[in-house]
Design a protein around this motif. Structure first.
Motif, short mmCIF file in Angstrom:
data_model
loop_
_atom_site.label_atom_id
_atom_site.label_comp_id
_atom_site.label_asym_id
_atom_site.label_seq_id
_atom_site.Cartn_x
_atom_site.Cartn_y
_atom_site.Cartn_z
N ASP A 7 44.12 33.41 32.72
CA ASP A 7 43.65 32.40 33.66
C ASP A 7 44.64 31.24 33.82
N VAL A 9 48.24 30.10 35.94
CA VAL A 9 49.14 30.42 37.04
C VAL A 9 50.56 30.55 36.48
N HIS A 27 48.72 35.25 36.77
CA HIS A 27 48.59 35.43 38.22
C HIS A 27 49.42 34.40 38.97
N VAL A 28 49.55 34.64 40.28
CA VAL A 28 50.14 33.68 41.22
C VAL A 28 49.21 33.60 42.41
N ALA A 29 49.43 32.61 43.27
CA ALA A 29 48.61 32.46 44.47
C ALA A 29 49.38 32.97 45.67
N CYS A 30 48.69 33.63 46.58
CA CYS A 30 49.29 34.10 47.83
C CYS A 30 49.65 32.89 48.68
N HIS A 35 44.80 33.50 47.96
CA HIS A 35 44.12 34.41 47.04
C HIS A 35 44.94 34.60 45.77
N ARG A 36 44.22 34.81 44.70
CA ARG A 36 44.82 35.04 43.39
C ARG A 36 45.39 36.47 43.34
N ALA A 38 47.09 39.07 40.59
CA ALA A 38 47.46 39.37 39.20
C ALA A 38 48.92 39.83 39.19
N ALA A 54 49.71 38.46 49.07
CA ALA A 54 48.70 39.39 48.55
C ALA A 54 48.78 40.77 49.19
#
Length: 66
Positions: A7, A9, A27-30, A35-36, A38, A54
């Motif tokens: 959890d 970034v 994870h990273v963000a789009c 959107h998250r 993985a 994403a």
């Protein structure tokens, strides 16, 4: 004490054939949708913009000439 990357970034450096993890995370963000994503599911990114996407459609739309 060991820290879990769950959890968190990740901060990445995107290259033509992969990416390098600069800050550990899961994870990273789009860049287009927020959107998250993985890290194990990350398939689309822009080297020039250093941004993750994403889906192929989100990447295509973001990189289309305006």
């Amino acid at each position: 004490m060991l820290m879990s990357n769950t959890d968190r970034v990740a901060r990445l450096h995107y290259m033509a054939n992969g990416f390098r993890v600069l800050t550990p995370g899961d994870h990273v963000a789009c860049a287009a949708t927020g959107h998250r994503i993985a890290l194990e599911d990350l398939r689309y990114w822009s080297v020039a913009d250093q941004a993750a996407y994403a889906t192929a459609a989100a990447a295509t739309e973001a990189m289309a000439p305006k």
